[in-house]
Design a protein around this motif. Structure first.
Motif, PDB file in Angstrom:
ATOM      1  N   ILE A 346     103.689   9.583  33.627  1.00 61.55           N
ATOM      2  CA  ILE A 346     102.237   9.476  33.769  1.00 61.55           C
ATOM      3  C   ILE A 346     101.623  10.688  33.092  1.00 61.55           C
ATOM      4  N   GLY A 347     101.465  10.571  31.799  1.00 64.81           N
ATOM      5  CA  GLY A 347     100.937  11.662  31.004  1.00 64.81           C
ATOM      6  C   GLY A 347     100.495  11.168  29.647  1.00 64.81           C
ATOM      7  N   VAL A 348      99.815  12.034  28.899  1.00 64.24           N
ATOM      8  CA  VAL A 348      99.348  11.683  27.560  1.00 64.24           C
ATOM      9  C   VAL A 348      99.405  12.929  26.685  1.00 64.24           C
ATOM     10  N   PHE A 349      99.772  12.749  25.428  1.00 65.16           N
ATOM     11  CA  PHE A 349      99.761  13.809  24.432  1.00 65.16           C
ATOM     12  C   PHE A 349      98.717  13.451  23.385  1.00 65.16           C
ATOM     13  N   TYR A 350      97.977  14.435  22.931  1.00 61.23           N
ATOM     14  CA  TYR A 350      96.778  14.126  22.174  1.00 61.23           C
ATOM     15  C   TYR A 350      96.428  15.240  21.191  1.00 61.23           C
ATOM     16  N   LEU A 351      95.501  14.942  20.293  1.00 61.00           N
ATOM     17  CA  LEU A 351      94.875  15.921  19.418  1.00 61.00           C
ATOM     18  C   LEU A 351      93.434  16.094  19.874  1.00 61.00           C
ATOM     19  N   GLY A 352      93.032  17.320  20.125  1.00 57.44           N
ATOM     20  CA  GLY A 352      91.672  17.608  20.545  1.00 57.44           C
ATOM     21  C   GLY A 352      90.885  18.262  19.424  1.00 57.44           C
ATOM     22  N   PHE A 353      89.560  18.143  19.478  1.00 58.88           N
ATOM     23  CA  PHE A 353      88.675  18.710  18.467  1.00 58.88           C
ATOM     24  C   PHE A 353      87.625  19.595  19.126  1.00 58.88           C
ATOM     25  N   ASP A 354      87.307  20.716  18.503  1.00 60.94           N
ATOM     26  CA  ASP A 354      86.101  21.441  18.866  1.00 60.94           C
ATOM     27  C   ASP A 354      84.950  20.720  18.181  1.00 60.94           C
ATOM     28  N   MET A 355      84.240  19.904  18.946  1.00 64.53           N
ATOM     29  CA  MET A 355      83.230  19.023  18.371  1.00 64.53           C
ATOM     30  C   MET A 355      82.044  19.793  17.795  1.00 64.53           C
ATOM     31  N   ILE A 521      87.830  23.270  31.296  1.00 70.05           N
ATOM     32  CA  ILE A 521      89.002  22.451  31.598  1.00 70.05           C
ATOM     33  C   ILE A 521      89.625  21.871  30.334  1.00 70.05           C
ATOM     34  N   SER A 522      88.835  21.734  29.293  1.00 67.70           N
ATOM     35  CA  SER A 522      89.349  21.406  27.964  1.00 67.70           C
ATOM     36  C   SER A 522      88.434  22.082  26.956  1.00 67.70           C
ATOM     37  N   TYR A 523      88.760  21.961  25.683  1.00 75.04           N
ATOM     38  CA  TYR A 523      88.174  22.868  24.697  1.00 75.04           C
ATOM     39  C   TYR A 523      87.400  22.132  23.608  1.00 75.04           C
ATOM     40  N   VAL A 524      86.745  21.019  23.966  1.00 73.24           N
ATOM     41  CA  VAL A 524      86.153  20.171  22.931  1.00 73.24           C
ATOM     42  C   VAL A 524      84.652  20.382  22.757  1.00 73.24           C
ATOM     43  N   ASN A 525      84.001  21.114  23.680  1.00 72.05           N
ATOM     44  CA  ASN A 525      82.565  21.394  23.545  1.00 72.05           C
ATOM     45  C   ASN A 525      81.760  20.119  23.255  1.00 72.05           C
ATOM     46  N   TRP A 526      81.941  19.116  24.101  1.00 73.78           N
ATOM     47  CA  TRP A 526      81.280  17.822  23.910  1.00 73.78           C
ATOM     48  C   TRP A 526      79.846  17.915  24.425  1.00 73.78           C
ATOM     49  N   GLN A 527      78.892  17.886  23.510  1.00 74.28           N
ATOM     50  CA  GLN A 527      77.477  17.983  23.838  1.00 74.28           C
ATOM     51  C   GLN A 527      76.702  16.890  23.100  1.00 74.28           C
ATOM     52  N   PRO A 528      75.491  16.540  23.571  1.00 70.56           N
ATOM     53  CA  PRO A 528      74.711  15.500  22.894  1.00 70.56           C
ATOM     54  C   PRO A 528      74.442  15.789  21.422  1.00 70.56           C
ATOM     55  N   GLU A 529      74.335  17.062  21.062  1.00 64.72           N
ATOM     56  CA  GLU A 529      74.054  17.379  19.666  1.00 64.72           C
ATOM     57  C   GLU A 529      75.232  17.141  18.732  1.00 64.72           C
ATOM     58  N   ASN A 530      76.434  16.983  19.271  1.00 58.19           N
ATOM     59  CA  ASN A 530      77.585  16.701  18.400  1.00 58.19           C
ATOM     60  C   ASN A 530      78.314  15.420  18.778  1.00 58.19           C
ATOM     61  N   GLY A 531      77.786  14.702  19.775  1.00 59.72           N
ATOM     62  CA  GLY A 531      78.414  13.449  20.182  1.00 59.72           C
ATOM     63  C   GLY A 531      77.391  12.455  20.688  1.00 59.72           C
ATOM     64  N   ASP A 532      77.287  11.327  20.034  1.00 66.36           N
ATOM     65  CA  ASP A 532      76.297  10.322  20.421  1.00 66.36           C
ATOM     66  C   ASP A 532      76.544   9.779  21.822  1.00 66.36           C
ATOM     67  N   TRP A 570      86.273   6.922  22.567  1.00 73.33           N
ATOM     68  CA  TRP A 570      86.537   6.178  21.338  1.00 73.33           C
ATOM     69  C   TRP A 570      85.388   6.360  20.332  1.00 73.33           C
ATOM     70  N   GLU A 571      84.162   6.340  20.829  1.00 72.71           N
ATOM     71  CA  GLU A 571      83.022   6.437  19.909  1.00 72.71           C
ATOM     72  C   GLU A 571      82.931   7.821  19.270  1.00 72.71           C
ATOM     73  N   ASP A 572      83.077   8.868  20.080  1.00 72.65           N
ATOM     74  CA  ASP A 572      82.846  10.214  19.558  1.00 72.65           C
ATOM     75  C   ASP A 572      84.116  10.952  19.154  1.00 72.65           C
ATOM     76  N   ILE A 573      85.297  10.459  19.585  1.00 77.66           N
ATOM     77  CA  ILE A 573      86.593  11.105  19.287  1.00 77.66           C
ATOM     78  C   ILE A 573      86.557  12.586  19.649  1.00 77.66           C
ATOM     79  N   ALA A 574      86.417  12.849  20.944  1.00 77.98           N
ATOM     80  CA  ALA A 574      86.611  14.206  21.444  1.00 77.98           C
ATOM     81  C   ALA A 574      88.099  14.540  21.460  1.00 77.98           C
ATOM     82  N   MET A 575      88.881  13.579  21.929  1.00 75.98           N
ATOM     83  CA  MET A 575      90.339  13.704  21.954  1.00 75.98           C
ATOM     84  C   MET A 575      90.948  12.425  21.414  1.00 75.98           C
TER      85      MET A 575
END
Length: 615
Positions: A346-355, A521-532, A570-575
């Motif tokens: 029960i886990g996932v491996f992923y690529l994260g983005f600083d959005m 808790i994660s490092y993607v900086n998901w905000q309205p200005e960089n993610g619809d 899926w829409e914004d690809i944070a991870m």
């Protein structure tokens, strides 16, 4: 403070939130959460003299592991430490053989109030390894240490995940006023010697699952003087390294952080007494040394590095109700045929983005270029499953079939397909081209498989106007850089603290991803200005918090919110999910044990292992 929001204000080591599920891959640092260093590697790769001596030591269960950091259950954040701690400490609940369904361990029985906020536990008759009787007061003391000790890495579990009632006080930290936990106000009460009451500020559907975590294990009251009101019999440094006292089936024997650890069977254990005299953990970091150690029959059970693994040698004879594929593997290099078990953890491996630094068209282009099936088949030699949702299959709303249906029919970036044409188009629409390329750095932890994956991706992205620089960093360094907002793109993984989607999807709750926080808790900086879809993601996570009860109605609302949050990602690809690990174990015929299910080996107790004669 709102429960299950990110409690920057706790003033404790909330970094556990960012470490609890972080895991490196199965090729380099097997099962570790924080990364490891050092290790035991002899010049011939045999794993040193310890294993050779063990051939004459009788009924010890012998396993390989990585470097451990502590024997204190409130301090541990790495899987290797957790595996050993699991043998020495028993919390209220347990995942039997790592199955994702809890049952009572120290809890003989329990009751839940009608509003799902008060849990009352009746304790079993048990003793600590020093002979003291385990009482409800010991649990109260242990919960207070977990919450208030400067040595705790898991206060987040008490104050936020569980949401145990408590009071706060205002303190000035670095010139800024913050609300911090007021010691001694925790809603955990010893009603009498064998009755423990836990009061939550709101319902939490995974309460019993959380209480199976070894961090919640009892410790003899007053043993460690690292919280107010207790001088302590030993220092925390002593307790965590040479004097841990628990209530589990095994008691502490010895530990050398770079070489080995040993635990011995506890004769007065209240549950099923161990069938072996003890467990020996050989600390070996090198893949080649681990392999040679196992081939020399110094380990009873082992894992095979990907470089030495041949999927054609696996023969699956059955798949059980836990999804474990059981059979044989061989021949091994030493001529033996090993027993085999593989299970999707029960886990996932992923690529994260600083959005904030990687534009959305670039993130989408990476998603179009990535073919998760190719990575699993070519790089990981089929030792996993392609990941298209962040939530693992076994706990996905609607189950594995719904997970698969969504992936095949709705994933927007190509199912089992690398869509470089679409990647090129989305980049061109954003103004990129041969004369206007985008350059970014991908930081991976030290892993041969991730290195190969990154190389494939780098070559693909070159044709879609993205210049990808790949660099490796030690695991802890990568985490520190992430918390400081110094990563553009990175590889990480998350393994379950408790088997529910919110344990994973908290990493995608936009307010918790802000690297200006002390402990994001994660490092993607998901905000309205960089993610619809940032606002939709935040609202979906809020809906999870607004429907916390263990009822069918609230579960349905949470399930809807889980899927909405997956869609937003899926829409914004944070991870970008890449794969779900297939955890494979191999053991010799003299071993009799049930392999761990989806919660993994750090949740399995070893008192049911038995050994026959070694050849």
């Amino acid at each position: 403070m709102e429960r299950r929001s990110f409690l920057k204000a706790t003033g404790s080591a909330a970094a556990a939130a960012a470490l609890a599920g972080c895991s490196s891959d199965s090729d380099e640092t097997e099962g570790t959460e924080e990364g490891t260093g050092g290790g035991m590697d002899s010049t011939d790769g045999s794993g040193g003299d310890v294993g050779t001596d063990l051939k004459q030591e009788g009924d010890l269960w012998r396993v390989n592991t990585g470097t451990m950091t502590t024997m204190d259950p409130i301090e541990a954040t790495d899987t290797q430490s957790g595996i050993v701690i699991q043998q020495m400490f028993d919390p209220l609940m347990n995942y039997p053989d790592a199955q994702p369904a809890v049952e009572g361990l120290m809890a003989a029985d329990y009751e839940v109030s009608d509003d799902f906020t008060t849990y009352t536990f009746q304790l079993k008759d048990a003793t600590f390894h020093n002979g003291d009787t385990v009482t409800a007061s010991d649990f109260v003391y242990a919960f207070e240490r977990l919450t208030a000790s400067d040595n705790s890495s898991r206060a987040y579990f008490v104050l936020d995940s569980l949401g145990v009632t408590h009071e706060t006080t205002t303190e000035t930290v670095d010139g800024e006023e913050q609300e911090v936990y007021e010691p001694g106000t925790l809603g955990v009460t010893a009603v009498d010697e064998t009755t423990l009451e836990i009061q939550l500020d709101a319902p939490f559907a995974s309460t019993l699952e959380m209480l199976a975590y070894s961090s919640f294990s009892p410790v003899p009251e007053g043993m460690v003087g690292d919280i107010e009101g207790y001088e302590g019999e030993v220092t925390q440094a002593e307790f965590s390294s040479s004097s841990p006292v628990g209530n589990g089936p095994f008691e502490f024997d010895t530990w050398d952080s770079g070489t080995e650890a040993r635990v011995s069977a506890y004769d007065d254990y209240y549950g099923e007494s161990p069938s072996v005299d003890g467990v020996h953990f050989a600390v070996i970091e090198s893949d080649s040394a681990n392999y040679n150690y196992a081939m020399n029959r110094n380990a009873d059970i082992f894992e095979l590095p990907t470089a030495q693994y041949d999927p054609g040698k696996v023969s699956v004879e059955e798949e059980d109700d836990q999804g474990r594929q059981n059979g044989t593997y061989g021949e091994l290099r030493n001529g033996d045929t090993a027993n085999y078990s593989g299970v999707s953890t029960i886990g996932v491996f992923y690529l994260g983005f600083d959005m904030a630094s990687v534009p959305k068209p670039v993130r989408q282009a990476v998603a179009y270029a990535m073919n998760q099936h190719t990575v699993v088949e070519q790089v990981f030699k089929q030792r996993g499953e392609p990941a298209y949702n962040f939530t693992p299959k076994s706990i996905f709303p609607g189950g594995p079939q719904n997970y698969n249906d969504r992936a095949e029919n709705e994933y927007p970036y190509g199912y089992d397909d690398s869509q470089l044409g679409e990647a090129r188009s989305v980049m061109e629409e954003a103004g990129y081209g041969e004369n206007e390329r985008f350059a970014m750095e991908l930081t991976i932890y030290e892993s041969g498989t991730w290195s190969e994956t990154a190389s494939i991706l780098r070559d693909q992205l070159e044709s879609v106007f993205i210049d990808l620089e790949v660099n490796q960093a030690p695991f802890n360094t990568l985490l520190e850089r992430g918390r400081n907002g110094e990563l553009e793109m990175y590889s990480l993984g998350w393994v379950a603290d408790w088997p529910a989607p919110d344990n994973f999807l908290q990493l995608l709750n936009p307010p918790q991803t802000d690297t200006s926080l002390d402990f994001p808790i994660s490092y993607v900086n998901w905000q309205p200005e960089n993610g619809d879809a940032a606002q939709r993601a935040e609202e979906a996570y809020q809906s999870i918090g607004d429907n916390p009860a263990p009822t069918e109605e609230d579960q349905a609302a949470r399930n809807d919110a889980y899927v909405q949050l997956e869609d937003a990602n899926w829409e914004d690809i944070a991870m970008l999910p890449v794969y779900h690990e297939l955890r494979e174990l191999f053991w010799y015929d003299h071993v009799d044990f049930t392999p761990p299910a989806g919660m993994g080996p750090s949740r399995q107790k070893m008192n049911t292992v038995s050994l026959g004669d070694r050849e």
